[in-house]
Enzyme design. Structure first.
Site, mmCIF file in Angstrom:
data_model
loop_
_atom_site.group_PDB
_atom_site.id
_atom_site.type_symbol
_atom_site.label_atom_id
_atom_site.label_comp_id
_atom_site.label_asym_id
_atom_site.label_seq_id
_atom_site.Cartn_x
_atom_site.Cartn_y
_atom_site.Cartn_z
ATOM 1 N N PHE A 28 0.871 -1.185 0.000
ATOM 2 C CA PHE A 28 0.000 0.000 0.000
ATOM 3 C C PHE A 28 0.911 1.239 0.000
ATOM 4 C CE2 PHE A 28 -3.314 2.902 1.064
ATOM 5 C CZ PHE A 28 -4.524 2.255 0.897
ATOM 6 N N THR A 65 -11.360 9.915 6.712
ATOM 7 C CA THR A 65 -12.025 9.233 7.829
ATOM 8 C C THR A 65 -11.004 8.889 8.911
ATOM 9 O OG1 THR A 65 -11.623 7.009 6.978
ATOM 10 C CG2 THR A 65 -13.550 8.152 6.116
ATOM 11 N N HIS A 82 -9.909 5.976 9.489
ATOM 12 C CA HIS A 82 -9.250 4.720 9.120
ATOM 13 C C HIS A 82 -7.752 4.781 9.453
ATOM 14 C CE1 HIS A 82 -9.093 0.932 6.887
ATOM 15 N NE2 HIS A 82 -7.997 1.357 6.320
HETATM 16 N N1 INI Z 1 -2.371 0.577 4.491
HETATM 17 C C1 INI Z 1 -1.225 1.276 4.452
HETATM 18 O O1 INI Z 1 -0.133 0.695 4.521
HETATM 19 N N2 INI Z 1 -1.256 2.631 4.315
HETATM 20 C C2 INI Z 1 -2.428 3.325 4.262
HETATM 21 O O2 INI Z 1 -2.371 4.576 4.136
HETATM 22 C C3 INI Z 1 -3.645 2.610 4.302
HETATM 23 N N3 INI Z 1 -4.903 3.313 4.219
HETATM 24 O O3 INI Z 1 -4.911 4.541 4.187
HETATM 25 O O4 INI Z 1 -5.957 2.717 4.196
HETATM 26 C C4 INI Z 1 -3.578 1.205 4.423
HETATM 27 N N4 INI Z 1 -4.722 0.476 4.482
HETATM 28 C C5 INI Z 1 -4.724 -0.938 4.232
HETATM 29 C C6 INI Z 1 -4.455 -1.759 5.487
HETATM 30 O O5 INI Z 1 -3.108 -1.663 5.875
HETATM 31 C C7 INI Z 1 -4.780 -3.244 5.271
HETATM 32 O O6 INI Z 1 -3.975 -3.739 4.208
HETATM 33 C C8 INI Z 1 -6.252 -3.508 4.918
HETATM 34 O O7 INI Z 1 -7.098 -2.878 5.855
HETATM 35 C C9 INI Z 1 -6.528 -5.039 4.932
HETATM 36 O O8 INI Z 1 -6.292 -5.596 6.220
#
Ligand code: INI
Length: 159
Positions: free
Chosen positions: A28, A92, A94
């Site tokens: 990500f 959000t 999150h």
């Molecule tokens: N994961 C990240 O590494 N960076 C982010 O900014 C991010 N956002 O913003 O949502 C993110 N989300 C994914 C998360 O780490 C998990 O892979 C997902 O929720 C599945 O468990």
């Protein structure tokens, strides 16, 4: 009798191919995290290691770093696990959940296994802040994460 100063114990900054280090990287925000990985590998090589001696594991996001670090730490093979990701604040809450659980998860793995797990996760309000810390204005957080991993792996041997 002259007072003798305490003899400090600290890890050396030498990359030893026989001291296995794993790097776990979140895909990500790969635009950023691939630069953190590049910085970490380059630092390892500049400190005397072979790039091929490192184990690199990709995971979907930062939230998946702790469980992966746990598996690697429990294998007994690695003297340090370096976790790298990039979390950027959105509209959000999150962000807060991902950052909090990732940081706590990585700390929990380190403390429960005794294997240093390094928090090389950028937690930024903006993409610009992340870019600045992935090889531009503010350096490269991947480099400092690797240096911390090398130092901690060596320190654990000495304690
Ligand atoms: N994961 C990240 O590494 N960076 C982010 O900014 C991010 N956002 O913003 O949502 C993110 N989300 C994914 C998360 O780490 C998990 O892979 C997902 O929720 C599945 O468990």
């Amino acid at each position: 009798m002259p007072d003798t100063p305490p003899k400090p114990i600290q890890g050396d900054l030498i990359a030893d191919n026989n001291v296995k280090i794993a790097v776990v990287v979140a895909r990500f925000n790969e635009f950023i995290t691939k630069h953190l990985l590049d910085g970490a590998v380059d630092t390892w090589v500049r400190l005397g290691g072979d790039a091929g001696a490192l184990t690199v594991v990709w995971v979907p996001g930062s939230f998946e770093l702790p469980v992966t670090a746990k598996k690697l730490a429990e294998s007994g093979e690695y003297k340090a696990v370096i976790c790298m990701g990039c979390v950027i604040r959105g509209e959000t809450d999150h962000y807060d959940h991902v950052v909090e659980q990732t940081a706590k998860g990585i700390k929990d793995v380190a403390v429960s296994t005794g294997v240093p797990c390094i928090f090389g996760v950028l937690t930024c309000d903006t993409l610009e802040q992340a870019v600045n810390r992935a090889g531009s204005k503010m350096g490269n957080a991947g480099r400092s994460a690797m240096m911390t991993g090398i130092e901690m792996a060596d320190l654990m041997k000495k304690l």
